[in-house]
Design a protein around this motif. Structure first.
Motif, PDB file in Angstrom:
ATOM      1  N   SER A  42       0.835  -1.215   0.000  1.00 38.97           N
ATOM      2  CA  SER A  42       0.000   0.000   0.000  1.00 38.97           C
ATOM      3  C   SER A  42       0.862   1.255   0.000  1.00 38.97           C
ATOM      4  CB  SER A  42      -0.920   0.020   1.221  1.00 38.97           C
ATOM      5  OG  SER A  42      -1.832  -1.048   1.180  1.00 38.97           O
ATOM      6  N   GLN A  84      -7.338   0.905  -0.321  1.00 37.29           N
ATOM      7  CA  GLN A  84      -7.735  -0.338   0.337  1.00 37.29           C
ATOM      8  C   GLN A  84      -9.021  -0.095   1.129  1.00 37.29           C
ATOM      9  OE1 GLN A  84      -4.255  -1.935   2.242  1.00 37.29           O
ATOM     10  NE2 GLN A  84      -5.360  -3.549   3.315  1.00 37.29           N
ATOM     11  N   ASP A 159      -5.925  -0.916  -4.680  1.00 39.31           N
ATOM     12  CA  ASP A 159      -5.372  -1.555  -3.485  1.00 39.31           C
ATOM     13  C   ASP A 159      -6.347  -2.602  -2.933  1.00 39.31           C
ATOM     14  OD1 ASP A 159      -3.842  -2.226  -1.313  1.00 39.31           O
ATOM     15  OD2 ASP A 159      -3.478  -0.154  -0.677  1.00 39.31           O
ATOM     16  N   GLU A 160      -6.003  -3.859  -3.110  1.00 39.60           N
ATOM     17  CA  GLU A 160      -6.747  -5.004  -2.564  1.00 39.60           C
ATOM     18  C   GLU A 160      -8.243  -4.975  -2.876  1.00 39.60           C
ATOM     19  OE1 GLU A 160      -5.278  -7.304  -0.172  1.00 39.60           O
ATOM     20  OE2 GLU A 160      -3.493  -6.231   0.525  1.00 39.60           O
TER      21      GLU A 160
HETATM   22 MG   LIG Z   1      -1.980  -2.753   2.190  1.00 32.33          MG
END
Ligand SMILES: [Mg+2]
Ligand SMILES: Nc1ncnc2c1ncn2[C@@H]1O[C@H](COP(=O)(O)OP(=O)(O)OP(=O)(O)O)[C@@H](O)[C@H]1O
Length: 233
Positions: A42, A84, A159-160
């Protein structure tokens, strides 16, 4: 090369997280960052959008030095960041969330962009007037992706996106990311789900402890280091 990160040292205050990261994203590629919790994945994305303290190194996007560009100007340059955790505005409607993604556009362009994006995410069309936190988790993630596309970016930082979603919905998210890439948008994707992410990747980087320990094509998944990190073997 669309995005080039060179010898990046970056962190938070005096705390250095990334120590010498080199990453490149070509036009039309999905580049995947994998690595264990706390590896600094991240932090790479946050460095690109100027949300970290960069100690040294360079981040070049389309020939421009991003270290000189304010976070809120990145969208104009063509970079869209989806953090995220499925960040949406939960007390706004789906439509209002999409409008927020295009705050830099004039009204005509904004409406035509919303049409284009709704064609990529047809499920959202029926939900436009619902409050964003009343739709399912999978739909919220699709909304976050959709909002990121409204301003017509050239590079999407993700992010994810599959985190916390049921396997079937994760599958749909990965299919959408491929569709996004196939429409000409480059994607820098951070994922815990290494296997799925590598399957759609054009290139993969493995981070550990703020350092890049491996990079290669999608076949990297078979590498003993990855097996060790992910399977404890
Ligand atoms: Mg992360
Ligand atoms: N805002 C912050 N201030 C201080 N330290 C931070 C901050 N954000 C992250 N860190 C630290 O930086 C390191 C890398 O974190 P980062 O979030 O980049 O890892 P990650 O690879 O994305 O992990 P995860 O898979 O858990 O999301 C960790 O040690 C984390 O505690």
């Amino acid at each position: 090369m669309l995005l080039k990160i060179e010898n990046l040292h970056s962190g938070y205050g005096k705390f250095l997280v990334l120590r010498g990261i080199d990453i490149g994203v070509n036009e039309g590629e999905i580049v995947v960052l994998i690595g264990p919790n706390g590896a600094g994945k991240s932090t790479v994305l946050k460095s690109i959008v100027s949300m970290t303290k960069i100690q040294s190194g360079r981040i070049i996007f389309k020939g421009q030095d991003l270290l000189k560009i304010a976070t809120h100007d990145l969208i104009r340059l063509g970079i869209s960041y989806i953090p995220q955790g499925r960040i949406i505005f939960s007390n706004l409607t789906v439509k209002e969330n999409l409008l927020m993604g295009g705050f830099i556009l004039d009204d005509d362009l904004l409406n035509s962009r919303i049409e284009i994006v709704l064609n990529i995410f047809p499920h959202l069309r029926k939900k436009l007037h619902l409050q964003a936190d009343s739709i399912s988790g999978g739909e919220q993630q699709m909304l976050a992706l959709a909002r990121g596309l409204i301003a017509d970016p050239e590079l999407l930082l993700l992010d994810e996106p599959s985190l916390g979603l049921a396997p079937k919905i994760q599958e749909e998210v990965f299919v959408k990311i491929q569709e996004i890439r196939d429409s000409g948008i480059s994607v820098l994707l951070v994922e815990q789900n290494a296997k799925k992410a590598c399957e759609i990747a054009d290139r993969v980087y493995l981070l550990e402890n703020g350092e890049e320990v491996l990079s290669g094509g999608r076949d990297i998944l078979a590498h003993p280091l990855i097996q060790k990190v992910y399977l404890g073997g």
